[in-house]
Scaffold this motif. Structure first.
Motif, PDB file in Angstrom:
ATOM      1  N   HIS A   1       6.912   0.334   8.678  1.00 33.51           N
ATOM      2  CA  HIS A   1       7.222  -0.063   7.305  1.00 33.51           C
ATOM      3  C   HIS A   1       8.721   0.097   7.052  1.00 33.51           C
TER       4      HIS A   1
ATOM      5  N   VAL B   1       8.568  -8.424  -5.831  1.00 35.30           N
ATOM      6  CA  VAL B   1       7.570  -7.481  -5.340  1.00 35.30           C
ATOM      7  C   VAL B   1       6.311  -7.556  -6.188  1.00 35.30           C
TER       8      VAL B   1
ATOM      9  N   GLN C   1       2.608  -2.910  -6.336  1.00 36.47           N
ATOM     10  CA  GLN C   1       2.693  -1.776  -5.408  1.00 36.47           C
ATOM     11  C   GLN C   1       4.085  -1.625  -4.802  1.00 36.47           C
TER      12      GLN C   1
ATOM     13  N   LYS D   1       5.266  -4.229  -2.688  1.00 34.61           N
ATOM     14  CA  LYS D   1       5.253  -5.054  -1.478  1.00 34.61           C
ATOM     15  C   LYS D   1       6.039  -6.346  -1.702  1.00 34.61           C
TER      16      LYS D   1
ATOM     17  N   ASP E   1       4.781  -8.706   5.177  1.00 39.58           N
ATOM     18  CA  ASP E   1       3.893  -7.565   5.348  1.00 39.58           C
ATOM     19  C   ASP E   1       4.635  -6.385   5.969  1.00 39.58           C
TER      20      ASP E   1
ATOM     21  N   TRP F   1       8.782  -3.379   1.923  1.00 38.72           N
ATOM     22  CA  TRP F   1       8.637  -2.997   0.521  1.00 38.72           C
ATOM     23  C   TRP F   1      10.026  -2.940  -0.112  1.00 38.72           C
TER      24      TRP F   1
ATOM     25  N   ILE G   1       2.832   3.469   0.471  1.00 43.89           N
ATOM     26  CA  ILE G   1       3.007   3.341   1.932  1.00 43.89           C
ATOM     27  C   ILE G   1       2.206   4.417   2.657  1.00 43.89           C
TER      28      ILE G   1
ATOM     29  N   GLU H   1      -1.406   3.657   2.608  1.00 48.08           N
ATOM     30  CA  GLU H   1      -1.745   2.597   3.560  1.00 48.08           C
ATOM     31  C   GLU H   1      -1.759   3.140   4.994  1.00 48.08           C
TER      32      GLU H   1
END
Length: 187
Positions: free
Chosen positions: A100, A133, A136, A138, A142, A145, A171, A174
């Protein structure tokens, strides 16, 4: 490979790194040391009775590194995304990989645009463009962020730091496969 690379070491980037590293996630901050917070004075940061921008950034850096964040002074120049990982290239010629990436680049969207991340018109005075974004944090890519001013929130340090904390919690959730919370209690 890192779990998270945060690009930007101001209040948003430092806050994101604090939460992800405290959660045990391998975290790298790439900071070009050019953020506008370095020129600020805050009398409106809750819980602090006046603080200079450089002092606020330094305290945040100490908090994040206490939990294992690696902090590197360098400028990210490109992000390439492939097969569920992101490769960040820097001005010094280094490359770093992560699952990420958090863009906490303040008023700058150039890296995002160069990397295929969608931007839209800004929402704050003097902020011409921001990264688009979802709720969240994002982006359209994918695993990438955005948080803080570059994600469209008010550029007040308390707000950018809080926004980045939200993104970091999302994050970590996830990565863990379940909702993560971070609550410390008095002993």
């Amino acid at each position: 490979m890192y779990d998270v690379i945060v690009i930007g070491g101001g209040p948003a980037g430092g806050s994101a790194a604090l939460f992800t590293s405290k959660a045990g996630k391998g975290t790298l901050v790439l900071d070009n040391d050019k953020g506008v917070t370095k020129k600020a004075w805050m009398d409106n940061h809750y819980g602090v009775d006046g603080i200079s921008g450089p002092d606020l950034v330094e305290v945040g850096k100490k908090q994040a590194t206490k939990f294992g964040t690696e902090w590197v002074e360098d400028t990210a120049t490109a992000i390439q995304s492939e097969n569920g990982k992101h490769i960040v290239k820097t001005e010094a010629g280094n490359t770093y990989e992560a699952k990420h990436v958090v863009l906490a680049t303040g008023m700058t969207v150039q890296l995002a645009e160069d990397s295929g991340i969608t931007t839209v018109d800004g929402t704050e005075p003097r902020i011409k463009k921001i990264i688009k974004v979802d709720e969240q944090g994002k982006t359209n890519v994918d695993g990438i962020w955005a948080a803080g001013t570059v994600a469209g929130v008010s550029m007040h340090t308390i707000i950018t730091a809080g926004d980045a904390g939200k993104v970091a919690i999302n994050i970590v959730s996830e990565l863990n496969g379940e909702r993560y919370v971070d609550h410390d209690i008095l002993k």
